[in-house]
Design an enzyme around this catalytic site. Sequence first.
Site, PDB file in Angstrom:
ATOM      1  CB  THR A   1      -1.114  -0.021   1.268  1.00  0.00           C
ATOM      2  OG1 THR A   1      -0.323   0.050   2.408  1.00  0.00           O
ATOM      3  CG2 THR A   1      -2.177  -1.187   0.960  1.00  0.00           C
ATOM      4  CB  CYS A   2       4.335   2.208   0.877  1.00  0.00           C
ATOM      5  SG  CYS A   2       4.174   1.604   2.730  1.00  0.00           S
TER       6      CYS A   2
END
Length: 169
Positions: free
Chosen positions: A136-137
Site C-alpha cells: 500500500t505504500c
Amino acid sequence: MFQVVHRVSGAFQRFKEGMKTLGVLDAIRTHPDAFRPLFCHEPSPLTADVLEQLFEMRLSAVGSNKRSAEECVVAFWRDYLLDVEEQEGPLQLGAILAFATGANAIPPLGFSPRPSVDFLHELPLRKGCHLPTANTCINCLRLPVLKEFQDFKETMDFALKNTQGFGQE
C-alpha cells in the site's frame, strides 16, 4: 482553537470579501445545493470499469512466455472485477481498492503513485498457496499467475476476506 480557527481567520475573511465583490457569496448563501459540488467532493461510486482503468498493468516484454501468462491473468482480473460488481456491489470493490492502496474510495486528487498491478511468477511453496499480495505504500497489487479462473477467483476471495485492513470497519 488557535490552529483551526484563529490562525486562518485573516485569510478566510479575505476570501469572503473576494467572494462578495462579484456577488458570489450571496449566490452561495441563496443556493447552497447548487454550489456544493464545487466545494465538497463526493466520491463517485466504484465500478468494475473504474477499477480496471485505475490500475496500470506492468506486463513483461512482448513475445515472452511470462507476457502470455500475464495476459491470461489480466483477463481473469477483469472477469473477477465484473463478478464482484455483479454479486457484491461497490462495497466489495472498495475492499479490493483498500487491499491494494489502503483507501476504500478514490481520493479527490487521485492516487500518487498511480495504482499498478504486478505479477507473481514464483512457484508457490505448496500447491494452492499462491495468494495475491499488496504494497500500500506504492499502491501495488501483485496477482498470482494461475491457469484457471476458478483458482484465481478463490485465491482473490480468500485474500480479500482474510485481511484485517487498516482497522477500518
